[in-house]
Design a protein around this motif. Sequence first.
Motif, PDB file in Angstrom:
ATOM      1  N   GLU A  34       5.060  10.245  -8.883  1.00 23.14           N
ATOM      2  CA  GLU A  34       5.021  10.837  -7.562  1.00 23.14           C
ATOM      3  C   GLU A  34       3.576  11.072  -7.135  1.00 23.14           C
ATOM      4  O   GLU A  34       3.203  10.836  -5.983  1.00 23.14           O
ATOM      5  CB  GLU A  34       5.800  12.158  -7.578  1.00 23.14           C
ATOM      6  CG  GLU A  34       6.429  12.458  -6.234  1.00 23.14           C
ATOM      7  CD  GLU A  34       7.267  13.730  -6.249  1.00 23.14           C
ATOM      8  OE1 GLU A  34       7.544  14.252  -7.344  1.00 23.14           O
ATOM      9  OE2 GLU A  34       7.620  14.176  -5.151  1.00 23.14           O
ATOM     10  N   LEU A  89       4.111   7.078  -5.338  1.00 22.71           N
ATOM     11  CA  LEU A  89       5.338   6.277  -5.252  1.00 22.71           C
ATOM     12  C   LEU A  89       6.395   6.970  -4.398  1.00 22.71           C
ATOM     13  O   LEU A  89       6.471   8.188  -4.371  1.00 22.71           O
ATOM     14  CB  LEU A  89       5.919   6.032  -6.653  1.00 22.71           C
ATOM     15  CG  LEU A  89       5.527   4.705  -7.291  1.00 22.71           C
ATOM     16  CD1 LEU A  89       4.075   4.785  -7.724  1.00 22.71           C
ATOM     17  CD2 LEU A  89       6.405   4.404  -8.481  1.00 22.71           C
ATOM     18  N   SER A  90       7.206   6.166  -3.738  1.00 23.84           N
ATOM     19  CA  SER A  90       8.249   6.744  -2.885  1.00 23.84           C
ATOM     20  C   SER A  90       9.393   7.268  -3.750  1.00 23.84           C
ATOM     21  O   SER A  90       9.578   6.838  -4.881  1.00 23.84           O
ATOM     22  CB  SER A  90       8.779   5.694  -1.926  1.00 23.84           C
ATOM     23  OG  SER A  90       9.406   4.666  -2.657  1.00 23.84           O
ATOM     24  N   LYS A 122      11.674   4.500  -5.067  1.00 21.17           N
ATOM     25  CA  LYS A 122      11.206   3.800  -6.260  1.00 21.17           C
ATOM     26  C   LYS A 122      11.412   4.668  -7.504  1.00 21.17           C
ATOM     27  O   LYS A 122      11.882   4.192  -8.537  1.00 21.17           O
ATOM     28  CB  LYS A 122       9.714   3.482  -6.136  1.00 21.17           C
ATOM     29  CG  LYS A 122       9.429   2.311  -5.209  1.00 21.17           C
ATOM     30  CD  LYS A 122       9.202   1.043  -6.003  1.00 21.17           C
ATOM     31  CE  LYS A 122       8.561  -0.040  -5.189  1.00 21.17           C
ATOM     32  NZ  LYS A 122       9.460  -0.973  -4.547  1.00 21.17           N
ATOM     33  N   GLU A 165       5.495  14.128   2.541  1.00 19.52           N
ATOM     34  CA  GLU A 165       5.548  12.674   2.691  1.00 19.52           C
ATOM     35  C   GLU A 165       4.168  12.112   3.029  1.00 19.52           C
ATOM     36  O   GLU A 165       3.749  11.091   2.512  1.00 19.52           O
ATOM     37  CB  GLU A 165       6.548  12.285   3.788  1.00 19.52           C
ATOM     38  CG  GLU A 165       7.983  12.235   3.317  1.00 19.52           C
ATOM     39  CD  GLU A 165       8.137  11.534   1.967  1.00 19.52           C
ATOM     40  OE1 GLU A 165       7.715  10.359   1.859  1.00 19.52           O
ATOM     41  OE2 GLU A 165       8.645  12.157   1.018  1.00 19.52           O
ATOM     42  N   ARG A 178       1.744  12.345   0.170  1.00 24.71           N
ATOM     43  CA  ARG A 178       2.046  11.323  -0.817  1.00 24.71           C
ATOM     44  C   ARG A 178       1.534   9.956  -0.364  1.00 24.71           C
ATOM     45  O   ARG A 178       1.028   9.169  -1.164  1.00 24.71           O
ATOM     46  CB  ARG A 178       3.563  11.274  -0.999  1.00 24.71           C
ATOM     47  CG  ARG A 178       3.989  10.454  -2.177  1.00 24.71           C
ATOM     48  CD  ARG A 178       5.439  10.204  -2.139  1.00 24.71           C
ATOM     49  NE  ARG A 178       6.220  11.432  -2.277  1.00 24.71           N
ATOM     50  CZ  ARG A 178       7.427  11.455  -2.822  1.00 24.71           C
ATOM     51  NH1 ARG A 178       7.944  10.365  -3.294  1.00 24.71           N
ATOM     52  NH2 ARG A 178       8.101  12.564  -2.892  1.00 24.71           N
ATOM     53  N   LYS A 179       1.643   9.686   0.916  1.00 23.00           N
ATOM     54  CA  LYS A 179       1.244   8.372   1.419  1.00 23.00           C
ATOM     55  C   LYS A 179      -0.272   8.253   1.551  1.00 23.00           C
ATOM     56  O   LYS A 179      -0.855   7.233   1.210  1.00 23.00           O
ATOM     57  CB  LYS A 179       1.903   8.146   2.785  1.00 23.00           C
ATOM     58  CG  LYS A 179       2.541   6.787   2.894  1.00 23.00           C
ATOM     59  CD  LYS A 179       3.243   6.608   4.220  1.00 23.00           C
ATOM     60  CE  LYS A 179       3.565   5.146   4.418  1.00 23.00           C
ATOM     61  NZ  LYS A 179       4.547   4.622   3.483  1.00 23.00           N
ATOM     62  N   ASP A 207       4.109  -1.030  -7.679  1.00 30.35           N
ATOM     63  CA  ASP A 207       4.923  -0.092  -6.910  1.00 30.35           C
ATOM     64  C   ASP A 207       4.061   0.976  -6.243  1.00 30.35           C
ATOM     65  O   ASP A 207       4.362   1.423  -5.134  1.00 30.35           O
ATOM     66  CB  ASP A 207       5.963   0.593  -7.823  1.00 30.35           C
ATOM     67  CG  ASP A 207       7.109  -0.341  -8.168  1.00 30.35           C
ATOM     68  OD1 ASP A 207       7.194  -1.418  -7.541  1.00 30.35           O
ATOM     69  OD2 ASP A 207       7.918   0.000  -9.055  1.00 30.35           O
ATOM     70  N   ALA A 208       2.987   1.386  -6.950  1.00 32.29           N
ATOM     71  CA  ALA A 208       2.150   2.453  -6.406  1.00 32.29           C
ATOM     72  C   ALA A 208       1.255   1.936  -5.287  1.00 32.29           C
ATOM     73  O   ALA A 208       1.214   2.507  -4.192  1.00 32.29           O
ATOM     74  CB  ALA A 208       1.302   3.072  -7.520  1.00 32.29           C
ATOM     75  N   THR A 248       1.352  -0.701  -3.375  1.00 32.89           N
ATOM     76  CA  THR A 248       1.979  -1.190  -2.149  1.00 32.89           C
ATOM     77  C   THR A 248       2.502  -0.060  -1.276  1.00 32.89           C
ATOM     78  O   THR A 248       2.843  -0.281  -0.119  1.00 32.89           O
ATOM     79  CB  THR A 248       3.127  -2.163  -2.467  1.00 32.89           C
ATOM     80  OG1 THR A 248       3.968  -1.552  -3.442  1.00 32.89           O
ATOM     81  CG2 THR A 248       2.601  -3.476  -3.003  1.00 32.89           C
ATOM     82  N   GLN A 249       2.576   1.160  -1.824  1.00 29.85           N
ATOM     83  CA  GLN A 249       2.943   2.287  -0.979  1.00 29.85           C
ATOM     84  C   GLN A 249       1.797   2.664  -0.046  1.00 29.85           C
ATOM     85  O   GLN A 249       2.003   3.311   0.967  1.00 29.85           O
ATOM     86  CB  GLN A 249       3.286   3.518  -1.833  1.00 29.85           C
ATOM     87  CG  GLN A 249       4.523   3.374  -2.666  1.00 29.85           C
ATOM     88  CD  GLN A 249       5.764   3.308  -1.821  1.00 29.85           C
ATOM     89  OE1 GLN A 249       5.918   4.034  -0.850  1.00 29.85           O
ATOM     90  NE2 GLN A 249       6.667   2.400  -2.175  1.00 29.85           N
ATOM     91  N   HIS A 250       0.565   2.317  -0.461  1.00 30.46           N
ATOM     92  CA  HIS A 250      -0.600   2.783   0.294  1.00 30.46           C
ATOM     93  C   HIS A 250      -1.199   1.701   1.168  1.00 30.46           C
ATOM     94  O   HIS A 250      -1.653   1.960   2.265  1.00 30.46           O
ATOM     95  CB  HIS A 250      -1.665   3.305  -0.663  1.00 30.46           C
ATOM     96  CG  HIS A 250      -1.181   4.410  -1.547  1.00 30.46           C
ATOM     97  ND1 HIS A 250      -0.727   5.601  -1.049  1.00 30.46           N
ATOM     98  CD2 HIS A 250      -1.057   4.513  -2.887  1.00 30.46           C
ATOM     99  CE1 HIS A 250      -0.352   6.389  -2.047  1.00 30.46           C
ATOM    100  NE2 HIS A 250      -0.538   5.741  -3.167  1.00 30.46           N
TER     101      HIS A 250
END
Lengths: 284, 340, 328
Positions: B240, B244-245, B248, C83, C86-87, C117-118, C120-122
């Motif tokens: 987190e 990560l979302s 995921k 959210e 996190r982004k 995964d990490a 590509t979130q950003h």
Amino acid sequence: MLRSVSKIITPELFTIKKLDASLAVLLTVFALGFVGPTVYTVQPTAVVGPLESPPSSLYPLGTDAYGKDVLAQLMAGIRGSLQIGATAAAIALLIGVLIGLMAGYKGKIIDNLLMMLTDIVLLLPSILLMILVAAYFKWRDPLLVSIIIGVTSWPWVARAVRSQTLSLKNREFVNLSKMAGLSDFQIVIRDILPNIASYIFMAYVLLMSGAMIAETGLSMIGLGTTQGVTLGNILFWAQVLEAVRRGLWWWFIPPGATLVALAASLLMIATALDEYFNPRLRGS
Amino acid sequence: MPTISPFIIYILRKGLFIIATFFAFLLVIFALPRAIPGNPVAALLTQIFQQAQANPDTVKAVYRKFMEEFGLYKPLHEQLFDFLSRLMVGDLGTSIAFYPRKVADLVASYLPWTLGLLIPAILVAWVLGNLLGAWAAYRRRTRVDNALLPVFLVLSQVPYYWLAMILLYTFAVTARIFPVAGAYPPAMQPSLTPAFILAMLHHYTLPFLSIVVVAIGGWAIGMRVLVIYELRSDYVEYSELLGLSDKKILGYVFRNSILPQITGLALSMGTVMGGALITELVFSYPGTGYLLFRALSTLDYPLIQGTFIILVSTLLAANLIVDILYAYIDPRIRVSYVGD
Amino acid sequence: MSEPLLLGLGLRASYFLRLGEVRAVDGVDIEVPRDAVVGLAGESGCGKSTLVNVLLANIRPPLRVKSGKVLLDGVDLLSVSREEVRKKIWGVKVSYVPQSALNALNPTKRIIELVKDAITQHTPATDQEVVSLCKRRLEELNLPTDSIHKYPHELSGGMRQRVIIAISTLLNPRLLIVDEPTSALDVSTQKQVLKMMLDMKRNRIIDSILFVTHELPVLRQVASHVYIMYAGKIVEYGPADSVFFNPLHPYTKALMYSVMTPEPESRERGLVTIPGEPPSLIMPPQGCRFHPRCPYVMDICRRSEPRLVPLGEGRGVACFLHHSEVAG
């Protein structure tokens, strides 16, 4: 939409409600089985009325294909099932705890051998073993049925007791007792057992609900006790005499529902105890 | 020195253990009648023998055949040797109730119905139970979880065959939506025609549902706890904080929680099988449960033993398959520990 | 002087449990300057990990922030939605490396999968771009590039810790927060990890480090500033040299003394041996929270609580022994 992961990991209150409801159900069933017969004095094995009569004011749960009273049978069946459940659970618990303690405390070769045995019995489905053993006995009294269920249901208890013993045996107080010159037996009795008592109680509750369901399974295939009434052999006769296809719902619904109520309330009590004694599940 | 991958070692160990278990089981099968006072098999043979005295040669032939097969007059070790060597060539003896049919043939003709009922039911219940359990865990302390958990707990304690009785009574006897007995209409001959398959599915629905609905409860309870534990693991928090979302992360958690459930699948199959055998009785479904009941009520010991040997070997084989699958899916077993 | 990178102001945060309110962070100001290594030290249970979570704006029940701000480039992270943090913040501007590298990685994913995964979130990046970014960074840090294709259990503890630091900082965050990054490692591996972090700062992969630990000697090797935390409060802060050379608060002294004369057993267990227990944060002692354990305790310490008073030259202390100096 998915909620944030964080929301999931909040502490929860000990689910008192769940425990209260289960205890209430359990007490009701117990009352029905033990107090009931003093109020409702009909003999469970006597032919008392017309055949297959639906529930009425005279026969609260109707009668079966022989004209025997279903309510009277149900009350006797509760006692019979509880008796077998309690005895079988005690036998399984005894074996499981002994093997688990020995394996966990002695370690090494004894541990390996006992765990191998445990894993083998664990891999063989207990209900099939029970059927196989019971098939060779023509007459089966409640004690024999309890033994058959007991000697096939202990492996998971042994595994769990072993891992608890392993985690206890290197604690300081055990080492102190060793230095004080206590024998292994004394250490197990004084230091180990009291510390896993709550767990053993929980295991007993679970074994008991499992044993009552197993008794019903054995009865259904025709291998239950040949003596006395249990919830299982009420269901067996209902099945054999086609109660379902002939629409005699009062014959097979009450015993099954009572069994589910007993087993489920015992399971919920065990779960609640687990949450209480095992705070990992409760939250930080 | 050639190194053997841990995957292979793991499978070999599992395989050896399963073989050992199978032999332990055979020993139990062999020893049980002989250990019980008044050997029930011997008693049965005596009974046949008494009939043989008064009867024509056919019964005498039957008697001789079973004396030969059980070999009770031989020393114990020879009996064991005979027992095992006949098993090796697939000879499970002759049925008494269905004389002179061979036990192996009888079981083989009933087994497909049991497996056809059991395998889809176990798999469907496993998938649905795990999804529901994970859902309850993700929605922990919400109305969803509070409503689902007691349902799972109660379901897990319902005997398959009692739910079978309720379903049969409700949907076949009262509502007349489904047939009351059998695996297909008695008037039809088994074939691969659409009409027959449709009729078969019609008979299949209730037995299938009674197993699936109950089994869902147990899987869901297990999965719920596994997911709750897994959600507390360090990697969830770290993932987190890497940004990560939720989607995921919950994917990770689901995948890791389901791994122990695969092992659980192997262990639970026996219990489900036991329940399903009795469920067959309720529906008069022509599977091994039905056969076993016939064998038990006629004390057909060769058939009882043979049915058990086939059922347990099926279970153990299924166990091995699940174990191999598990080892393949979990990288901690599949990938060698050659880090540094 | 330039504006600090991260500024925590008047922070109060508590865990709300059935037992009561645990005031884990109880009025803390903290500043991480640009191009600095700030050490945050204290016994376990003093609230330093909670403070880290507050600074990261990683607030999850039962933890609640009661007051205060966390300013990063003038934006209050505590007023931004989770959210968005996190982004746009985690892994982008502020990265965190957890205490236990052993369990911090998903055990059933290859490391590169987690990184994909990490990242590509950003930022919109293709898989190949992520892989080459990852490899370049590992090369730069002298780590074996094939480790990203492995599973966590295939790496040794020290390697895993370094790889975690490397993948946490792929997007060149300004601030790296590390929580006890070395306490589980042996001495030579510790050195490698510390050196790698300092190299990263020198190479401008990161601007500053907030280093949380209970082991003061480690801070001595790396920190430019230190904060000493006790029972939810900062009791002393200042430039590292000055604090180490002349510790003022009795707790700082005790902390230094206890680790500078290490007992083998306590070192092994990672314990700091100061007589007495850290206080309960539900019912902290009246007056100065350290007074039950303080060898210099005075009457006033039992009655009132000393404020954290600046002493000049970037130092400050919360102790009546030194307040008179300021007054006088």
